[in-house]
Design a protein around this motif. Structure first.
Motif, short mmCIF file in Angstrom:
data_model
loop_
_atom_site.label_atom_id
_atom_site.label_comp_id
_atom_site.label_asym_id
_atom_site.label_seq_id
_atom_site.Cartn_x
_atom_site.Cartn_y
_atom_site.Cartn_z
N TRP A 99 43.38 -9.48 -2.31
CA TRP A 99 44.78 -9.53 -1.87
C TRP A 99 44.90 -9.71 -0.37
CZ3 TRP A 99 46.71 -6.19 1.69
CH2 TRP A 99 46.04 -4.97 1.89
N ALA A 100 43.90 -9.25 0.39
CA ALA A 100 43.95 -9.37 1.85
C ALA A 100 43.31 -10.66 2.36
CB ALA A 100 43.25 -8.17 2.49
N ASP A 101 42.94 -11.56 1.46
CA ASP A 101 42.23 -12.78 1.86
C ASP A 101 42.88 -14.00 1.21
OD1 ASP A 101 40.44 -14.59 2.86
OD2 ASP A 101 38.75 -13.96 1.60
N SER A 102 44.09 -14.30 1.64
CA SER A 102 44.78 -15.46 1.08
C SER A 102 44.10 -16.76 1.47
CB SER A 102 46.23 -15.47 1.54
OG SER A 102 46.31 -15.50 2.96
N ALA A 103 43.34 -16.76 2.55
CA ALA A 103 42.63 -17.97 2.97
C ALA A 103 41.61 -18.40 1.92
CB ALA A 103 41.95 -17.75 4.32
N ALA A 104 41.10 -17.45 1.16
CA ALA A 104 40.12 -17.79 0.12
C ALA A 104 40.74 -18.70 -0.92
CB ALA A 104 39.58 -16.52 -0.51
N ARG A 105 42.01 -18.45 -1.24
CA ARG A 105 42.68 -19.29 -2.23
C ARG A 105 42.82 -20.72 -1.73
NH1 ARG A 105 48.29 -17.44 -5.01
NH2 ARG A 105 46.98 -15.58 -5.31
N GLU A 106 43.20 -20.86 -0.47
CA GLU A 106 43.35 -22.21 0.09
C GLU A 106 42.01 -22.93 0.14
OE1 GLU A 106 46.38 -23.36 0.40
OE2 GLU A 106 46.96 -21.35 -0.27
N SER A 107 40.95 -22.19 0.40
CA SER A 107 39.61 -22.79 0.41
C SER A 107 39.23 -23.26 -0.99
CB SER A 107 38.59 -21.77 0.92
OG SER A 107 37.29 -22.29 0.86
N PHE A 108 39.59 -22.45 -2.00
CA PHE A 108 39.33 -22.84 -3.39
C PHE A 108 40.08 -24.13 -3.73
CE2 PHE A 108 40.82 -22.72 -7.81
CZ PHE A 108 39.60 -22.69 -8.48
N ILE A 109 41.32 -24.23 -3.31
CA ILE A 109 42.11 -25.43 -3.58
C ILE A 109 41.46 -26.65 -2.94
CG2 ILE A 109 44.33 -26.59 -3.15
CD1 ILE A 109 44.58 -24.50 -5.26
N ARG A 110 41.02 -26.52 -1.72
CA ARG A 110 40.36 -27.66 -1.05
C ARG A 110 39.11 -28.07 -1.80
NH1 ARG A 110 41.90 -24.70 3.56
NH2 ARG A 110 39.81 -23.77 3.74
N ASP A 111 38.37 -27.10 -2.32
CA ASP A 111 37.14 -27.42 -3.04
C ASP A 111 37.42 -28.16 -4.33
OD1 ASP A 111 35.65 -26.20 -1.07
OD2 ASP A 111 35.37 -24.32 -2.18
#
Length: 377
Positions: A99-111
């Motif tokens: 929940w504290a790492d929304s950047a991980a989701r954006e990284s997943f989308i880019r991948d």
């Protein structure tokens, strides 16, 4: 494969056709409306007033995911999405970020998109809007959606009848709104909008949010009730004491007669392939014919509905067309009078009223049962 999976498979097919037609790498759906559409009626809502929820849908040509965080994942999987996943061949995979790492989701989308073009219902950054062809598909309901919609409409109208049948003129507008919320929640519906106007405020405001003052001799109650992501929109009135007893209530009753006849003109026009701005023109002429030439400027007239309380609010430039299995909810109004129900346009040109309770008093207008104010002595 169960019916929910069949519906989701069909919608994933529509999304992938969009990817093929546009050359995009993914479709990303954030809104509560699109999430419900893509998941056969599941909800990503926590804050009811928010347009977006706690999960989103991402679809590529090869796979589809529900993206959420560690706070929401277990509840969503247990209670909202249990019918969407087959362990051998899941329609939606679950991606969970801290929940504290929304950047991980954006990284997943880019991948998963390899940096390609993304289409979204709520585009941000370099994302592009969804094409109109997919938006139109969302607004035309398929049979299983219609069955869910009928359930939502029935429950919402029953809640309305229950609340106003028990209302008292000494209640405040807050009390009526509170009783409405209880009646809707007890039936599993979200009270997305509840408007209340008592006797004093009724002729003054079209969008009357509740206040702490007594209802008096008349009240209006408006619901936008949401279930399975679908909105049942309806308006009803109650008069306390005989309408024969005072002139003001009789004047309100006269306004209701005019507004029922004005609405009938719009409903008669609602056939597949008719233009939405044609409905606006019909209403405008009807207001003039009934002696209210400025009324169309004093409140919006409603429009198409479905996964939003208003998918399109009709206006003179609404070039879209009506279609079979599209939902509509008009709300023509005059000071102290309004009418509203949620209808489906059927194949043969008939309209199916989803929100009319046969226990509510009514009159026939152009062959349709239309509500009249409930009178409580």
């Amino acid at each position: 494969m169960n019916s929910f999976n069949e519906e989701i498979s069909s919608k994933l097919g529509l999304i992938r056709n969009t990817l093929s037609e546009t050359g995009a790498s993914a479709v990303r759906l954030r809104g509560t409306d699109w999430f419900a559409w893509a998941t056969a009626g599941a909800s990503n809502a926590v804050l009811l007033a928010a347009e977006t929820g706690v999960a989103e849908v991402v679809v590529t040509a090869q796979a589809a995911w529900i993206l959420t965080d560690e706070i929401e994942a277990e509840r969503l999987q247990d209670e909202e999405l249990p019918g969407t996943e087959d362990s051998a061949n899941p329609l939606y995979k679950l991606y969970i970020n801290l929940w504290a790492d929304s950047a991980a989701r954006e990284s997943f989308i880019r991948d998963v998109t390899a940096g390609g073009k993304i289409l979204s219902d709520r585009p941000t950054g370099d994302e592009a809007p969804l094409p109109s062809s997919l938006v139109k598909q969302k607004r035309v309901l398929i049979p299983c959606e219609l069955e869910r919609y009928r359930q939502v409409g029935r429950l919402a109208s029953e809640a309305m009848t229950e609340v106003l049948s028990n209302a008292q003129p000494t209640w405040t507008e807050y009390q009526l709104a509170g009783a409405s919320a209880q009646a809707l929640w007890s039936r599993g519906l979200h009270p997305a909008l509840t408007l209340v106007a008592g006797e004093r405020r009724l002729p003054l405001y079209r969008h009357a949010t509740p206040k702490e003052e007594p209802l008096g001799r008349a009240a209006m109650l408006v619901f936008c009730a949401r279930g399975y992501g679908l909105y049942a929109n309806l308006t009803r009135f109650v008069f306390f004491g005989s309408s024969q007893a005072n002139a003001e209530i009789r004047n309100y009753a006269s306004g209701h007669r005019h507004i029922r006849e004005i609405e009938a003109e719009a409903l008669n026009f609602c056939l597949p392939d008719k233009p939405l701005n044609g409905v606006y023109d019909v209403l405008d002429r009807a207001y003039h014919q009934h002696g209210y030439p400025q009324a169309i400027r004093q409140h919006h007239q409603g429009g198409t509905t479905g996964y939003l309380s208003r998918e399109i609010i009709v206006n003179p430039s609404s070039s879209q067309t009506l279609a079979e299995n599209m939902a509509i909810a008009w709300n023509p109004s005059l000071p102290g009078a309004k009418i509203e129900d949620t209808f489906i346009i059927l194949k043969d040109g008939r309209l199916e009223n989803l929100t009319f309770d046969p226990k509510w008093p009514s009159v026939k207008v152009e062959g349709r049962d239309r509500p009249v104010p409930l009178e409580i002595d």
